[in-house]
Design a protein around this motif. Structure first.
Motif, PDB file in Angstrom:
ATOM      1  N   ILE A 157      -9.819  46.066  11.980  1.00 12.92           N
ATOM      2  CA  ILE A 157      -9.347  44.702  11.439  1.00 12.92           C
ATOM      3  C   ILE A 157     -10.223  43.107  10.872  1.00 12.92           C
ATOM      4  O   ILE A 157     -10.655  42.310  10.693  1.00 12.92           O
ATOM      5  N   ARG A 158     -11.138  44.076  12.717  1.00 11.41           N
ATOM      6  CA  ARG A 158     -12.162  42.396  13.294  1.00 11.41           C
ATOM      7  C   ARG A 158     -12.758  42.503  11.976  1.00 11.41           C
ATOM      8  O   ARG A 158     -13.509  41.624  11.403  1.00 11.41           O
ATOM      9  N   LEU A 200     -11.560  38.399   4.492  1.00 14.53           N
ATOM     10  CA  LEU A 200     -10.841  39.807   3.419  1.00 14.53           C
ATOM     11  C   LEU A 200      -9.131  39.256   3.976  1.00 14.53           C
ATOM     12  O   LEU A 200      -9.083  39.188   4.856  1.00 14.53           O
ATOM     13  N   ASP A 201      -8.862  38.695   2.817  1.00 16.43           N
ATOM     14  CA  ASP A 201      -7.206  39.286   3.303  1.00 16.43           C
ATOM     15  C   ASP A 201      -6.558  40.378   3.317  1.00 16.43           C
ATOM     16  O   ASP A 201      -6.662  41.114   2.446  1.00 16.43           O
ATOM     17  N   GLY A 223      -8.217  53.142   6.452  1.00 16.66           N
ATOM     18  CA  GLY A 223      -9.018  53.923   8.086  1.00 16.66           C
ATOM     19  C   GLY A 223      -8.109  52.847   8.676  1.00 16.66           C
ATOM     20  O   GLY A 223      -7.405  53.693   9.672  1.00 16.66           O
ATOM     21  N   ALA A 224      -8.054  51.752   8.828  1.00 15.99           N
ATOM     22  CA  ALA A 224      -6.696  50.912   9.824  1.00 15.99           C
ATOM     23  C   ALA A 224      -5.167  51.147   9.713  1.00 15.99           C
ATOM     24  O   ALA A 224      -4.815  51.450  10.822  1.00 15.99           O
ATOM     25  N   ALA A 225      -4.788  52.194   8.630  1.00 12.22           N
ATOM     26  CA  ALA A 225      -3.516  52.463   8.132  1.00 12.22           C
ATOM     27  C   ALA A 225      -3.335  53.240   8.454  1.00 12.22           C
ATOM     28  O   ALA A 225      -2.365  53.865  10.077  1.00 12.22           O
ATOM     29  N   ILE A 226      -4.749  54.038   9.051  1.00 11.15           N
ATOM     30  CA  ILE A 226      -4.141  55.841   9.715  1.00 11.15           C
ATOM     31  C   ILE A 226      -4.408  55.399  10.764  1.00 11.15           C
ATOM     32  O   ILE A 226      -3.248  56.241  11.690  1.00 11.15           O
ATOM     33  N   HIS A 227      -5.137  54.944  11.623  1.00  9.64           N
ATOM     34  CA  HIS A 227      -5.270  54.532  13.360  1.00  9.64           C
ATOM     35  C   HIS A 227      -3.990  54.320  13.123  1.00  9.64           C
ATOM     36  O   HIS A 227      -3.309  54.133  14.926  1.00  9.64           O
TER      37      HIS A 227
END
Length: 200
Positions: A47-48, A55-56, A67-71
């Motif tokens: 996210i950072r 990026l929005d 990748g963030a969604a999977i984590h």
């Protein structure tokens, strides 16, 4: 594979007989906690990275987003598995207070971790306090009785016993028709009486 360790805890619950416990699996539990920390760190880092690239986060659909969604989803699944593991064990521990009483046998105590032992003590203390305050023994009849009197057979010589407003001689193999509340202490705690379900 993500969340495999957490699912192992649930498989242990599923393999266990209803109303029974296996030893608290602190090794796997701690591994899942560490895995949750790793997922959170990876999620925050991705996210950072997206924020630093201007990026929005809401609309961008790139490899960092997925990748963030999977984590994030793996973290949520692990948390649900941990909560299910703890909740089911807590339910069983609460049931022990009603089935066994305020003191757990050693073979059950060694299956509990420290916080579960504290939970059982706290739960027992709350029940004891409520029973004392309301002046009613909630542990006598888990299912409302059809009749306040029961038929019992004496298994061991007890002798003359004062039961409420009268006394009775409880000699071995004698049969009696007693108030359930009077007989319960001899049935559940010391097994001197046997509840007979057939007519005298």
């Amino acid at each position: 594979m993500y969340a495999r360790r957490a699912s192992q805890l649930l498989k242990e619950l599923d393999a266990c007989e209803p109303g029974q416990l296996v030893v608290f699996n602190s090794d796997v539990f701690d591994q899942v906690i560490r895995e949750c920390g790793e997922h959170n760190a990876q999620f925050q880092a991705l996210i950072r990275k997206m924020v630093e690239q201007n990026l929005d986060i809401e609309t961008t659909r790139n490899e960092d987003h997925y990748g963030a969604a999977i984590h994030h989803l793996s973290l949520l699944r692990n948390k649900r598995c941990l909560m299910a593991y703890m909740y089911n064990r807590a339910e069983t521990i609460r049931s022990f207070r009603w089935k066994i009483g305020p003191v757990l046998p050693h073979e059950i105590q060694e299956k509990l971790n420290f916080s579960e032992k504290e939970y059982f003590r706290s739960h027992s203390s709350a029940i004891k306090s409520y029973i004392s305050e309301m002046d009613i023994d909630l542990t006598v009849d888990m299912v409302p009785p059809k009749d306040p009197y029961i038929q019992v057979r004496v298994l061991e010589d007890i002798g003359e016993v004062s039961l409420g407003d009268h006394s009775v001689s409880l000699t071995k193999n004698s049969l009696h028709f007693l108030r359930r509340t009077d007989a319960e202490q001899f049935i559940s705690q010391v097994c001197y009486l046997l509840h007979c379900t057939f007519p005298l």
